[in-house]
Design a protein around this motif. Structure first.
Motif, PDB file in Angstrom:
ATOM      1  N   LYS A   1     -10.476   2.301   2.852  1.00  0.00           N
ATOM      2  CA  LYS A   1     -10.381   1.455   1.647  1.00  0.00           C
ATOM      3  C   LYS A   1     -11.208   2.048   0.523  1.00  0.00           C
TER       4      LYS A   1
ATOM      5  N   ALA B   1       0.838  -1.187   0.000  1.00  0.00           N
ATOM      6  CA  ALA B   1       0.000   0.000   0.000  1.00  0.00           C
ATOM      7  C   ALA B   1       0.876   1.241   0.000  1.00  0.00           C
TER       8      ALA B   1
ATOM      9  N   THR C   1      -2.552  -3.182   7.210  1.00  0.00           N
ATOM     10  CA  THR C   1      -2.533  -3.186   5.759  1.00  0.00           C
ATOM     11  C   THR C   1      -3.726  -4.005   5.273  1.00  0.00           C
ATOM     12  N   ASN C   2      -4.572  -3.368   4.485  1.00  0.00           N
ATOM     13  CA  ASN C   2      -5.766  -4.014   3.926  1.00  0.00           C
ATOM     14  C   ASN C   2      -6.603  -4.713   4.995  1.00  0.00           C
TER      15      ASN C   2
ATOM     16  N   LYS D   1      -7.447   0.768   4.614  1.00  0.00           N
ATOM     17  CA  LYS D   1      -6.522   0.319   3.565  1.00  0.00           C
ATOM     18  C   LYS D   1      -5.126   0.181   4.163  1.00  0.00           C
TER      19      LYS D   1
ATOM     20  N   ASN E   1     -11.657  -3.587   8.978  1.00  0.00           N
ATOM     21  CA  ASN E   1     -12.054  -3.854   7.593  1.00  0.00           C
ATOM     22  C   ASN E   1     -12.240  -2.587   6.769  1.00  0.00           C
TER      23      ASN E   1
END
Length: 150
Positions: A150, A2, A115-116, A44, A41
């Motif tokens: 995100k 990212a 991350t994500n 990002k 969730n």
């Protein structure tokens, strides 16, 4: 990987209660991930800051694979801050002052990259709650999550 960029930055904060644990070190990464799943969730990339609201327990990052590391850590901590010293602070029992010493040595917070929507730790890393009292009770954590949406 990212990278930075334009977007909306999100901030969340949640208090997570960890049920009472016996004295020693305990893996709690999954407890935090489960409690904060909805917030994580949305991220990002960013960070999760995890703070324990107690002075006789601690939060650290350490080995998350071999359970014998938990036992060995407790052994070392008991040698660093044994109960049989001539402590002045004894109102709450013989395990209280050593618990404060251990908590001061290990720390009250950690910051973990996200991350994500997932903790981005090393393969063998995890979050530990180190309970330094014989009967410390449930422990409260403040988890502050921030990052790019995100």
């Amino acid at each position: 990987m990212a990278t930075g960029g334009e977007g909306i930055t999100l901030w969340y904060q949640r208090e997570v209660t960890i049920p009472a644990k016996k004295r020693g070190c305990h893996y709690i990464s999954d407890d935090i991930l489960k409690a904060c799943k909805e917030e994580l969730n949305q991220i990002k990339f960013g960070t999760a800051h995890i703070h324990i609201k107690h002075t006789s327990a601690s939060i650290i990052l350490n080995e998350n694979y071999d359970p014998s590391v938990l036992t060995d850590m407790e052994m070392v901590l008991n040698k660093l801050a044994p109960e049989n010293l001539n402590y002045k602070h004894t109102m709450e029992g013989p395990d209280d002052m050593p618990a404060h010493v251990k908590a001061a040595l290990m720390g009250s917070s950690v910051t973990v990259p996200i991350t994500n929507g997932k903790f981005n730790m090393g393969t063998w890393q995890g979050v530990w709650l180190c309970e330094h009292r014989d009967h410390g009770g449930s422990r409260k954590l403040v988890v502050t999550i921030n990052g790019l949406k995100k």
